[in-house]
Scaffold this active site. Structure first.
Site, PDB file in Angstrom:
ATOM      1  NE  ARG A   1     -14.916 -39.665  44.530  1.00  0.00           N
ATOM      2  CZ  ARG A   1     -16.069 -40.118  44.989  1.00  0.00           C
ATOM      3  NH1 ARG A   1     -16.685 -41.086  44.375  1.00  0.00           N
ATOM      4  NH2 ARG A   1     -16.596 -39.602  46.086  1.00  0.00           N
TER       5      ARG A   1
ATOM      6  CB  CYS B   1     -14.591 -44.473  41.774  1.00  0.00           C
ATOM      7  SG  CYS B   1     -15.475 -42.939  41.752  1.00  0.00           S
TER       8      CYS B   1
ATOM      9  CE  LYS C   1     -24.586 -41.697  48.516  1.00  0.00           C
ATOM     10  NZ  LYS C   1     -23.116 -41.536  48.560  1.00  0.00           N
ATOM     11  CG  ASN C   2     -23.179 -38.235  50.315  1.00  0.00           C
ATOM     12  OD1 ASN C   2     -23.015 -39.464  50.348  1.00  0.00           O
ATOM     13  ND2 ASN C   2     -23.116 -37.540  49.190  1.00  0.00           N
TER      14      ASN C   2
ATOM     15  NE  ARG D   1     -22.278 -47.225  46.390  1.00  0.00           N
ATOM     16  CZ  ARG D   1     -21.479 -46.244  46.001  1.00  0.00           C
ATOM     17  NH1 ARG D   1     -21.166 -46.105  44.742  1.00  0.00           N
ATOM     18  NH2 ARG D   1     -20.966 -45.401  46.878  1.00  0.00           N
TER      19      ARG D   1
ATOM     20  CG  ASP E   1     -23.438 -35.844  44.663  1.00  0.00           C
ATOM     21  OD1 ASP E   1     -22.517 -36.206  43.904  1.00  0.00           O
ATOM     22  OD2 ASP E   1     -23.341 -35.869  45.913  1.00  0.00           O
TER      23      ASP E   1
HETATM   24  N1  EPU Z   1      -9.865 -34.323  46.044  1.00  0.00           N
HETATM   25  C1  EPU Z   1      -8.489 -34.357  45.997  1.00  0.00           C
HETATM   26  N2  EPU Z   1      -7.821 -34.796  47.108  1.00  0.00           N
HETATM   27  C2  EPU Z   1      -8.465 -35.188  48.239  1.00  0.00           C
HETATM   28  C3  EPU Z   1      -9.861 -35.132  48.294  1.00  0.00           C
HETATM   29  C4  EPU Z   1     -10.541 -34.692  47.174  1.00  0.00           C
HETATM   30  O1  EPU Z   1      -7.881 -34.016  44.979  1.00  0.00           O
HETATM   31  O2  EPU Z   1      -7.770 -35.576  49.197  1.00  0.00           O
HETATM   32  C5  EPU Z   1     -10.636 -33.859  44.872  1.00  0.00           C
HETATM   33  C6  EPU Z   1     -11.540 -34.939  44.280  1.00  0.00           C
HETATM   34  O3  EPU Z   1     -10.834 -35.778  43.389  1.00  0.00           O
HETATM   35  C7  EPU Z   1     -12.599 -34.109  43.602  1.00  0.00           C
HETATM   36  C8  EPU Z   1     -12.731 -32.882  44.524  1.00  0.00           C
HETATM   37  O4  EPU Z   1     -11.547 -32.869  45.301  1.00  0.00           O
HETATM   38  O5  EPU Z   1     -12.167 -33.694  42.340  1.00  0.00           O
HETATM   39  C9  EPU Z   1     -13.913 -32.902  45.470  1.00  0.00           C
HETATM   40  O6  EPU Z   1     -14.036 -34.166  46.059  1.00  0.00           O
HETATM   41  P1  EPU Z   1     -14.581 -34.390  47.543  1.00  0.00           P
HETATM   42  O7  EPU Z   1     -13.467 -34.836  48.400  1.00  0.00           O
HETATM   43  O8  EPU Z   1     -15.370 -33.202  47.980  1.00  0.00           O
HETATM   44  O9  EPU Z   1     -15.557 -35.615  47.293  1.00  0.00           O
HETATM   45  P2  EPU Z   1     -15.842 -36.768  48.346  1.00  0.00           P
HETATM   46  O10 EPU Z   1     -15.750 -36.223  49.698  1.00  0.00           O
HETATM   47  O11 EPU Z   1     -15.045 -37.965  47.980  1.00  0.00           O
HETATM   48  C10 EPU Z   1     -18.402 -36.345  48.610  1.00  0.00           C
HETATM   49  C11 EPU Z   1     -19.664 -37.138  48.394  1.00  0.00           C
HETATM   50  C12 EPU Z   1     -19.874 -37.327  46.898  1.00  0.00           C
HETATM   51  C13 EPU Z   1     -19.983 -35.946  46.259  1.00  0.00           C
HETATM   52  C14 EPU Z   1     -18.735 -35.114  46.562  1.00  0.00           C
HETATM   53  C15 EPU Z   1     -18.818 -33.686  46.057  1.00  0.00           C
HETATM   54  C16 EPU Z   1     -19.787 -38.489  50.383  1.00  0.00           C
HETATM   55  C17 EPU Z   1     -19.711 -39.828  51.009  1.00  0.00           C
HETATM   56  N3  EPU Z   1     -19.547 -38.411  49.068  1.00  0.00           N
HETATM   57  O12 EPU Z   1     -17.352 -37.110  48.018  1.00  0.00           O
HETATM   58  O13 EPU Z   1     -21.102 -38.019  46.747  1.00  0.00           O
HETATM   59  O14 EPU Z   1     -20.127 -36.065  44.865  1.00  0.00           O
HETATM   60  O15 EPU Z   1     -18.529 -35.066  47.991  1.00  0.00           O
HETATM   61  O16 EPU Z   1     -19.913 -33.043  46.580  1.00  0.00           O
HETATM   62  O17 EPU Z   1     -20.089 -37.505  51.053  1.00  0.00           O
HETATM   63  C18 EPU Z   1     -22.699 -39.302  45.614  1.00  0.00           C
HETATM   64  O18 EPU Z   1     -23.433 -39.210  46.607  1.00  0.00           O
HETATM   65  O19 EPU Z   1     -23.110 -39.766  44.510  1.00  0.00           O
HETATM   66  C19 EPU Z   1     -21.309 -38.854  45.694  1.00  0.00           C
HETATM   67  C20 EPU Z   1     -20.385 -39.204  44.792  1.00  0.00           C
END
Ligand code: EPU
Length: 420
Positions: free
Chosen positions: A122, A117, A22-23, A398, A306
């Site tokens: 996030r 969320c 998915k990711n 999802r 995850d």
């Molecule tokens: N964060 C910030 N600012 C930003 C971006 C992130 O403070 O601009 C913080 C977030 O709040 C969090 C941390 O950084 O505390 C890491 O978040 P990240 O940005 O890495 O998460 P994401 O990119 O939104 C992806 C996956 C998630 C997975 C996380 C961590 C996708 C579509 N989603 O989310 O997947 O948990 O990386 O590995 O790739 C899932 O599949 O169930 C899922 C939630």
């Protein structure tokens, strides 16, 4: 609306295949709009988030067709709208991944700002800041991120913290920027490497994906590519935990064991015998009860957030006490209250869960709160005595395709029922 019903107590034994990640598929679909030519994406999982992404791209005018084997063909040349509206973004945060490609290819993008969320606040400040460093003008107005840029320019971007979709958005945007972009403190997840490989197949110049430093030399134009998405390491890990929690034997095929070290190490520590080939993994608990494990989540290659909920479920019936610390998201223990309803002994202290293994869980009606939490409830239900129902299964849909079929194939007593 649907519910999943599980009659616990079966020892799982069998073989299933793993779907595309998915990711990885979500950023790859959005990256296709960077090109001028048709892309064909295969090994696409049948998931609600994929449907949402396709809907979003179709709304923007991209030509999309899907064949019976779920290969998706995207013709980006017709795209003429540059907006990801709130209706769609609120159902899938990953819609933020259109921001970089739209801005780089079309010079403008309006993307609804994703709200908080169930698992944490996030924010997307790192996405916005990185694009600003590349010369974009970005305003947040009426709940939307409004971004414009004539042509993005290469920049050195030091990410304050490791962000998966943040790294992906900036890497995609940089492919069409003028000059070289260096992303420091980049996320190293295998899905980032997969996205980079797809972009390279489209004609991008990227090195270092999968390391802390990614270097992107901007090009004037990208084409299209035929690309097969990598297997889902989190789906794979979830089914291996299903084997472990039931004391059973599960073989998964079409997997990528070399992306799963942290997960496989913890399963071995829990007492599983693990055997791997290039694209398969077999887990055998030989009828034993799992041993409790301690773990701390962190960005790849450390233990993935995850998989935290699934290991919380495993510890619930393990021998001993396991301590699980969540460091990536601030509120990712919503499953704990539900597990307690099955009789689990869990104490939450801030971002740490102390789980004392009990010999048995008993069935109860449960409510899913997010994707991985719902998977963890299904896992716990596999060992709970009696019939457990899991409500709000749209969360599962999802991220897990045909979960009831796959678990049934392993011998679980599981079915989905429609409710009014
Ligand atoms: N964060 C910030 N600012 C930003 C971006 C992130 O403070 O601009 C913080 C977030 O709040 C969090 C941390 O950084 O505390 C890491 O978040 P990240 O940005 O890495 O998460 P994401 O990119 O939104 C992806 C996956 C998630 C997975 C996380 C961590 C996708 C579509 N989603 O989310 O997947 O948990 O990386 O590995 O790739 C899932 O599949 O169930 C899922 C939630």
């Amino acid at each position: 609306m649907a519910k999943i019903l599980i009659n616990g107590g079966q020892t799982l034994d069998g073989e299933i295949w793993i779907s595309g990640a998915k990711n990885a598929v979500l950023p790859i679909l959005f990256a296709s709009i960077l090109g001028t030519k048709i892309s064909r994406i295969s090994n696409v999982p049948h998931l609600q988030d994929v449907t949402t992404s396709v809907e979003l791209m179709a709304q923007m005018g991209a030509g999309i067709s899907i064949d019976e084997r779920l290969r998706i063909e995207i013709n980006p040349s017709l795209l003429n709208r540059h907006e990801a509206p709130y209706d769609l973004v609120k159902t899938m945060r990953a819609s933020i991944l259109v921001l970089g490609p739209l801005l780089a290819r079309h010079g403008r993008a309006t993307v609804s700002l994703p709200g908080g969320c169930a698992i944490g606040s996030r924010p997307v400040n790192l996405h916005i800041h990185g694009l600003e460093l590349m010369g974009a003008d970005i305003q947040v107005k009426n709940g939307n991120i409004e971004a414009t840029a004539k042509r993005l320019k290469g920049a050195r971007i030091l990410m304050d913290l490791v962000s998966v979709t943040g790294t992906e958005n900036l890497m995609m945007a940089a492919t069409l920027a003028a000059g070289t972009t260096v992303i420091e403190n980049a996320a190293r997840e295998p899905e980032i490497e997969d996205l980079a490989n797809y972009l390279i197949a489209m004609g991008a110049k990227i090195s270092g994906a999968g390391t802390h430093t990614i270097i992107i030399e901007g090009v004037d134009e990208l084409g299209g590519a035929d690309y097969e998405v990598l297997p889902d390491r989190i789906e794979a890990g979830t089914y291996l935990v299903a084997g472990a929690i039931t004391g059973g034997r599960v073989k998964i095929t079409r997997a990528r064991p070399n992306t799963m070290d942290a997960i496989l190490d913890k399963l071995a520590e829990a007492g599983a015998k693990i055997t791997c080939g290039d694209d398969w993994i077999e887990l055998d608990m030989q009828g034993r009860r799992p041993k409790a494990v301690n773990l701390t989540t962190a960005p790849y290659p450390a233990f993935p957030t995850d998989m935290q909920a699934q290991f919380t479920a495993l510890n619930c019936i393990a021998e001993g006490t396991g301590v699980i610390t969540e460091t990536v998201f601030e509120n990712r223990f919503m499953h704990v209250q539900e597990l307690q309803r099955l009789g689990a002994d869990i104490q939450l202290e801030g971002n740490t869960a102390i789980i004392r293994g009990v010999e048995k869980l008993t069935a109860a009606p449960l409510m899913a709160t997010d994707l991985r939490a719902s998977a963890c409830l299904v896992l716990a239900a596999l060992v709970a005595k009696g019939e457990t129902s899991v409500d709000r299964v749209y969360h599962i849909d999802r991220g897990y395709e045909i979960i009831e079929e796959k678990l049934s194939q392993l011998g679980a007593k599981i079915k989905r029922i429609q409710i009014a």
